[in-house]
Design a protein around this motif. Sequence first.
Motif, PDB file in Angstrom:
ATOM      1  N   LYS A 219       0.834  -1.201   0.000  1.00 57.83           N
ATOM      2  CA  LYS A 219       0.000   0.000   0.000  1.00 57.83           C
ATOM      3  C   LYS A 219       0.870   1.253   0.000  1.00 57.83           C
ATOM      4  N   LEU A 220       1.950   1.240   0.795  1.00 57.27           N
ATOM      5  CA  LEU A 220       2.857   2.383   0.838  1.00 57.27           C
ATOM      6  C   LEU A 220       3.572   2.559  -0.490  1.00 57.27           C
ATOM      7  N   MET A 221       4.029   1.471  -1.108  1.00 59.06           N
ATOM      8  CA  MET A 221       4.742   1.588  -2.372  1.00 59.06           C
ATOM      9  C   MET A 221       3.862   2.208  -3.449  1.00 59.06           C
ATOM     10  N   PHE A 222       2.609   1.792  -3.518  1.00 59.28           N
ATOM     11  CA  PHE A 222       1.723   2.344  -4.541  1.00 59.28           C
ATOM     12  C   PHE A 222       1.372   3.797  -4.245  1.00 59.28           C
ATOM     13  N   ARG A 223       1.331   4.173  -2.959  1.00 59.12           N
ATOM     14  CA  ARG A 223       1.161   5.591  -2.612  1.00 59.12           C
ATOM     15  C   ARG A 223       2.351   6.398  -3.134  1.00 59.12           C
ATOM     16  N   ILE A 224       3.536   5.863  -2.924  1.00 60.42           N
ATOM     17  CA  ILE A 224       4.758   6.539  -3.368  1.00 60.42           C
ATOM     18  C   ILE A 224       4.774   6.675  -4.886  1.00 60.42           C
ATOM     19  N   ILE A 254      16.997  10.229   2.791  1.00 56.83           N
ATOM     20  CA  ILE A 254      16.506   8.843   2.674  1.00 56.83           C
ATOM     21  C   ILE A 254      16.754   8.308   1.270  1.00 56.83           C
ATOM     22  N   MET A 255      16.453   9.135   0.253  1.00 59.08           N
ATOM     23  CA  MET A 255      16.656   8.710  -1.130  1.00 59.08           C
ATOM     24  C   MET A 255      18.119   8.397  -1.395  1.00 59.08           C
ATOM     25  N   ALA A 256      18.982   9.261  -0.925  1.00 60.51           N
ATOM     26  CA  ALA A 256      20.420   9.046  -1.127  1.00 60.51           C
ATOM     27  C   ALA A 256      20.888   7.771  -0.432  1.00 60.51           C
ATOM     28  N   SER A 257      20.311   7.483   0.735  1.00 59.22           N
ATOM     29  CA  SER A 257      20.735   6.298   1.494  1.00 59.22           C
ATOM     30  C   SER A 257      20.372   4.999   0.795  1.00 59.22           C
ATOM     31  N   CYS A 258      19.355   5.044  -0.070  1.00 59.33           N
ATOM     32  CA  CYS A 258      18.996   3.812  -0.796  1.00 59.33           C
ATOM     33  C   CYS A 258      19.409   3.879  -2.262  1.00 59.33           C
ATOM     34  N   GLY A 259      20.357   4.749  -2.567  1.00 55.87           N
ATOM     35  CA  GLY A 259      20.963   4.766  -3.886  1.00 55.87           C
ATOM     36  C   GLY A 259      20.145   5.438  -4.962  1.00 55.87           C
ATOM     37  N   ILE A 260      19.235   6.358  -4.574  1.00 58.97           N
ATOM     38  CA  ILE A 260      18.399   7.055  -5.558  1.00 58.97           C
ATOM     39  C   ILE A 260      18.833   8.515  -5.623  1.00 58.97           C
ATOM     40  N   LYS A 261      19.051   9.002  -6.844  1.00 61.49           N
ATOM     41  CA  LYS A 261      19.445  10.389  -7.043  1.00 61.49           C
ATOM     42  C   LYS A 261      18.335  11.316  -6.550  1.00 61.49           C
ATOM     43  N   PRO A 262      18.588  12.172  -5.586  1.00 63.90           N
ATOM     44  CA  PRO A 262      17.551  13.033  -5.008  1.00 63.90           C
ATOM     45  C   PRO A 262      16.874  13.950  -6.021  1.00 63.90           C
ATOM     46  N   THR A 263      17.549  14.246  -7.133  1.00 63.07           N
ATOM     47  CA  THR A 263      16.981  15.140  -8.148  1.00 63.07           C
ATOM     48  C   THR A 263      16.200  14.387  -9.223  1.00 63.07           C
ATOM     49  N   ALA A 264      16.071  13.068  -9.090  1.00 63.30           N
ATOM     50  CA  ALA A 264      15.426  12.260 -10.117  1.00 63.30           C
ATOM     51  C   ALA A 264      13.935  12.567 -10.235  1.00 63.30           C
ATOM     52  N   ARG A 276      13.033  -0.104  -3.263  1.00 63.30           N
ATOM     53  CA  ARG A 276      14.068   0.251  -2.271  1.00 63.30           C
ATOM     54  C   ARG A 276      13.649   1.466  -1.455  1.00 63.30           C
ATOM     55  N   LEU A 277      13.050   2.439  -2.130  1.00 63.54           N
ATOM     56  CA  LEU A 277      12.593   3.637  -1.431  1.00 63.54           C
ATOM     57  C   LEU A 277      11.514   3.280  -0.409  1.00 63.54           C
ATOM     58  N   THR A 278      10.635   2.377  -0.774  1.00 66.28           N
ATOM     59  CA  THR A 278       9.597   1.936   0.163  1.00 66.28           C
ATOM     60  C   THR A 278      10.224   1.273   1.386  1.00 66.28           C
ATOM     61  N   ASP A 279      11.211   0.430   1.153  1.00 63.64           N
ATOM     62  CA  ASP A 279      11.924  -0.207   2.268  1.00 63.64           C
ATOM     63  C   ASP A 279      12.524   0.845   3.201  1.00 63.64           C
ATOM     64  N   CYS A 280      13.149   1.861   2.597  1.00 64.11           N
ATOM     65  CA  CYS A 280      13.816   2.893   3.403  1.00 64.11           C
ATOM     66  C   CYS A 280      12.807   3.734   4.175  1.00 64.11           C
ATOM     67  N   GLU A 284      12.443   4.075   8.134  1.00 61.99           N
ATOM     68  CA  GLU A 284      12.504   5.383   8.801  1.00 61.99           C
ATOM     69  C   GLU A 284      11.301   5.581   9.714  1.00 61.99           C
ATOM     70  N   LYS A 285      10.111   5.219   9.201  1.00 60.25           N
ATOM     71  CA  LYS A 285       8.907   5.378  10.008  1.00 60.25           C
ATOM     72  C   LYS A 285       8.944   4.463  11.228  1.00 60.25           C
ATOM     73  N   GLY A 286       9.506   3.269  11.024  1.00 67.59           N
ATOM     74  CA  GLY A 286       9.612   2.331  12.140  1.00 67.59           C
ATOM     75  C   GLY A 286      10.526   2.852  13.234  1.00 67.59           C
ATOM     76  N   GLU A 287      11.653   3.468  12.817  1.00 62.41           N
ATOM     77  CA  GLU A 287      12.585   4.016  13.783  1.00 62.41           C
ATOM     78  C   GLU A 287      11.965   5.169  14.575  1.00 62.41           C
ATOM     79  N   LYS A 288      11.196   6.028  13.843  1.00 64.12           N
ATOM     80  CA  LYS A 288      10.543   7.141  14.514  1.00 64.12           C
ATOM     81  C   LYS A 288       9.485   6.632  15.500  1.00 64.12           C
ATOM     82  N   GLY A 289       8.815   5.530  15.110  1.00 64.62           N
ATOM     83  CA  GLY A 289       7.778   4.962  15.979  1.00 64.62           C
ATOM     84  C   GLY A 289       8.382   4.463  17.288  1.00 64.62           C
ATOM     85  N   LYS A 290       9.595   3.906  17.191  1.00 58.66           N
ATOM     86  CA  LYS A 290      10.255   3.406  18.399  1.00 58.66           C
ATOM     87  C   LYS A 290      10.642   4.562  19.332  1.00 58.66           C
ATOM     88  N   GLY A 291      11.030   5.690  18.656  1.00 56.50           N
ATOM     89  CA  GLY A 291      11.446   6.811  19.466  1.00 56.50           C
ATOM     90  C   GLY A 291      10.275   7.478  20.178  1.00 56.50           C
TER      91      GLY A 291
END
Length: 291
Positions: A219-224, A254-264, A276-280, A284-291
């Motif tokens: 669902k998140l990937m298709f939103r993206i 986040i984009m840079a961390s998963c190998g995607i050109k930020p200007t793409a 890959r972007l969906t994974d990242c 990220e959302k999971g890490e924020k949820g823990k915090g």
Amino acid sequence: MNLTNLADIRALLARHDFRFSKSLGQNFLTAAWVPADIADASGADAGTGVLEVGPGIGCLTEQLAQRAGKVVSVELDERLRPVLAETLAGYENVELVFGDVLALDLPQLVSERFSGLRPVVCANLPYYITSPVIMRVLESRLPVKSMTVMVQKEAADRICAKPGTRDCGAISCAVSYYSEPKLLFRVGRGSFMPSPNVDSAVIRLDVKPASDKPAEWEKLMFRIIRSAFSQRRKQAANPLSGELRITKPELVEIMASCGIKPTARAEELTLQDFERLTDCVMGEKGEKGKG
């Protein structure tokens, strides 16, 4: 009766006082080679159960019935009931279901009607429901091996465009996630009655095995994907930042961390990039949820 012969078609429709509906996108085939070639391309044989959408007067249905173990045709227009009762009277392996294919319980229909058969989808799809029908079948994860459908040529080009190319759009990525699309052949506008204003094309989608990704991830990937292509002339980070409620600097990181050109831009991204972007983003959302 020849269901692609103009004189036979006119006589048939006159007998049943049938008039074409523009709102239902009704264009009946008048080139005999087309339904035969579509049926052949579907791979239908005695062990196959075919789900057809929009049989019209039954010219493709007839060809499928001559090849398949069973054909179930879904038709919205009740006015075609007596027409199809006449044209398909000799085919005991054809079942007509009158209703809206977008509202039917397709998994139940396939399970009940095609027990012991290998299901496929084959249809001359009305232009106005092309994408909804294709995505309904794919998203429902029906146990179908393939979809062989005739659609508007422009839609065929978009659906079969490779992710990461100029013609690619959200529908291209979505279809590629679920299947391997292939453009088979073109059908000119003169092959129909009445003649539409555009050409058509036949495509085949060979369905991939179901992904093991959770529904939330898909669902998140298709939103993206939808968000990225909503402003395809801009850098994908612009619409995605608002959609995902992530600041643009954070998203660029986040984009840079998963190998995607930020200007793409969206059309420069492959399906693997979106995955890959969906994974990242999920991470990220999971890490924020823990915090």
